[in-house]
Design a protein around this motif. Structure first.
Motif, short mmCIF file in Angstrom:
data_model
loop_
_atom_site.label_atom_id
_atom_site.label_comp_id
_atom_site.label_asym_id
_atom_site.label_seq_id
_atom_site.Cartn_x
_atom_site.Cartn_y
_atom_site.Cartn_z
N SER A 19 8.50 2.97 -1.12
CA SER A 19 7.79 4.21 -1.38
C SER A 19 6.44 4.19 -0.66
CB SER A 19 7.59 4.42 -2.88
OG SER A 19 6.65 3.49 -3.38
N TYR A 20 5.86 5.36 -0.55
CA TYR A 20 4.56 5.50 0.09
C TYR A 20 3.51 4.66 -0.64
CZ TYR A 20 0.33 7.67 1.89
OH TYR A 20 -0.88 7.88 2.46
N GLY A 21 3.53 4.71 -1.98
CA GLY A 21 2.56 3.96 -2.77
C GLY A 21 2.69 2.46 -2.58
N SER A 22 3.93 1.98 -2.47
CA SER A 22 4.16 0.56 -2.27
C SER A 22 3.62 0.10 -0.91
CB SER A 22 5.66 0.26 -2.37
OG SER A 22 5.93 -1.08 -2.06
N TYR A 23 3.90 0.88 0.13
CA TYR A 23 3.39 0.53 1.46
C TYR A 23 1.87 0.61 1.51
CZ TYR A 23 8.05 0.43 3.49
OH TYR A 23 9.34 0.10 3.80
N LEU A 24 1.29 1.61 0.85
CA LEU A 24 -0.16 1.75 0.84
C LEU A 24 -0.82 0.58 0.12
CD1 LEU A 24 -2.57 3.52 1.60
CD2 LEU A 24 -2.30 4.67 -0.60
N LYS A 25 -0.24 0.15 -1.00
CA LYS A 25 -0.76 -1.00 -1.74
C LYS A 25 -0.68 -2.26 -0.88
CE LYS A 25 0.57 -1.30 -5.98
NZ LYS A 25 1.35 -1.60 -7.20
N GLY A 26 0.44 -2.46 -0.19
CA GLY A 26 0.59 -3.62 0.69
C GLY A 26 -0.40 -3.59 1.84
N PHE A 27 -0.61 -2.40 2.41
CA PHE A 27 -1.56 -2.26 3.52
C PHE A 27 -2.98 -2.57 3.06
CE2 PHE A 27 -4.58 0.43 5.86
CZ PHE A 27 -4.44 -0.14 7.12
N LEU A 28 -3.38 -2.02 1.90
CA LEU A 28 -4.73 -2.27 1.40
C LEU A 28 -4.95 -3.74 1.07
CD1 LEU A 28 -5.28 0.87 -0.86
CD2 LEU A 28 -6.30 0.38 1.37
N LEU A 29 -3.95 -4.38 0.46
CA LEU A 29 -4.06 -5.82 0.20
C LEU A 29 -4.17 -6.61 1.50
CD1 LEU A 29 -1.54 -6.31 -2.74
CD2 LEU A 29 -4.00 -6.70 -2.80
N SER A 30 -3.42 -6.21 2.52
CA SER A 30 -3.48 -6.91 3.81
C SER A 30 -4.86 -6.77 4.45
CB SER A 30 -2.41 -6.36 4.75
OG SER A 30 -1.14 -6.62 4.26
N VAL A 31 -5.43 -5.58 4.37
CA VAL A 31 -6.77 -5.35 4.95
C VAL A 31 -7.80 -6.20 4.20
CG1 VAL A 31 -8.60 -3.64 5.22
CG2 VAL A 31 -6.26 -3.07 5.86
N ILE A 32 -7.72 -6.23 2.88
CA ILE A 32 -8.67 -7.01 2.09
C ILE A 32 -8.51 -8.51 2.38
CG2 ILE A 32 -9.23 -7.74 -0.27
CD1 ILE A 32 -8.53 -4.82 -1.11
N LEU A 33 -7.25 -8.96 2.47
CA LEU A 33 -6.99 -10.37 2.72
C LEU A 33 -7.32 -10.78 4.15
CD1 LEU A 33 -3.68 -10.77 0.70
CD2 LEU A 33 -5.92 -11.73 0.14
N THR A 34 -7.53 -9.83 5.03
CA THR A 34 -8.01 -10.12 6.39
C THR A 34 -9.53 -10.06 6.44
OG1 THR A 34 -5.99 -9.22 7.36
CG2 THR A 34 -7.90 -9.39 8.80
N ALA A 35 -10.12 -9.08 5.76
CA ALA A 35 -11.56 -8.86 5.82
C ALA A 35 -12.35 -10.00 5.16
CB ALA A 35 -11.92 -7.53 5.17
N ILE A 36 -11.86 -10.52 4.06
CA ILE A 36 -12.61 -11.58 3.35
C ILE A 36 -12.76 -12.84 4.20
CG2 ILE A 36 -12.57 -13.13 1.35
CD1 ILE A 36 -11.42 -10.77 -0.27
N PRO A 37 -11.66 -13.42 4.75
CA PRO A 37 -11.87 -14.61 5.59
C PRO A 37 -12.66 -14.30 6.86
CG PRO A 37 -9.51 -14.26 5.21
CD PRO A 37 -10.26 -13.16 4.54
#
Length: 127
Positions: free
Chosen positions: A20-38
């Protein structure tokens, strides 16, 4: 509705939002956060210990791999197929071999092709 029709044609339960759109959006946001922190940690100079910085960055990378597997590849513990687990184990083995081999090659190339650099650093610049 009979109990055996509670799953869709992919074998997922009716309540799952995989794809679903919400699932992909949640995965994308987590990926961005998990890239930005390191990225922020490294750009700020990292921790006092280089080893700790490397371990933290690698830990974020592992978590990001898991996020990608769950949100984009739709892998979950409820799947009964053995191929999913087997392909994941194979991928982990190949990545470990690639990383370990690359680090080993780079270390030995640095040691064997530029031995004077290590020698100059131990004697100091004044001699």
């Amino acid at each position: 509705m009979p109990a055996d029709h509670a799953h869709d044609h992919h074998g997922h339960g009716a309540g799952h939002d995989h794809g679903s759109y919400g699932s992909y959006l949640k995965g994308f946001l987590l990926s961005v956060i998990l890239t930005a922190i390191p990225f922020g940690i490294v750009m700020a100079g990292g921790f006092e210990s280089r080893g700790l910085t490397a371990v933290v960055v690698i830990a974020f990378a592992v978590v990001q791999i898991l996020v990608h597997m769950v949100y984009f590849l739709h892998m979950s513990g409820s799947q009964e197929e053995g191929w999913t687990l087997l392909s994941t184990i194979f991928t982990v083995v190949v990545v470990v071999i690639l990383l370990a081999g690359s680090i080993w090659v780079m270390y030995h190339m640095n040691t064997n092709m530029m031995p004077q650099m290590n020698h100059e650093m131990t004697q100091g610049f004044g001699s």
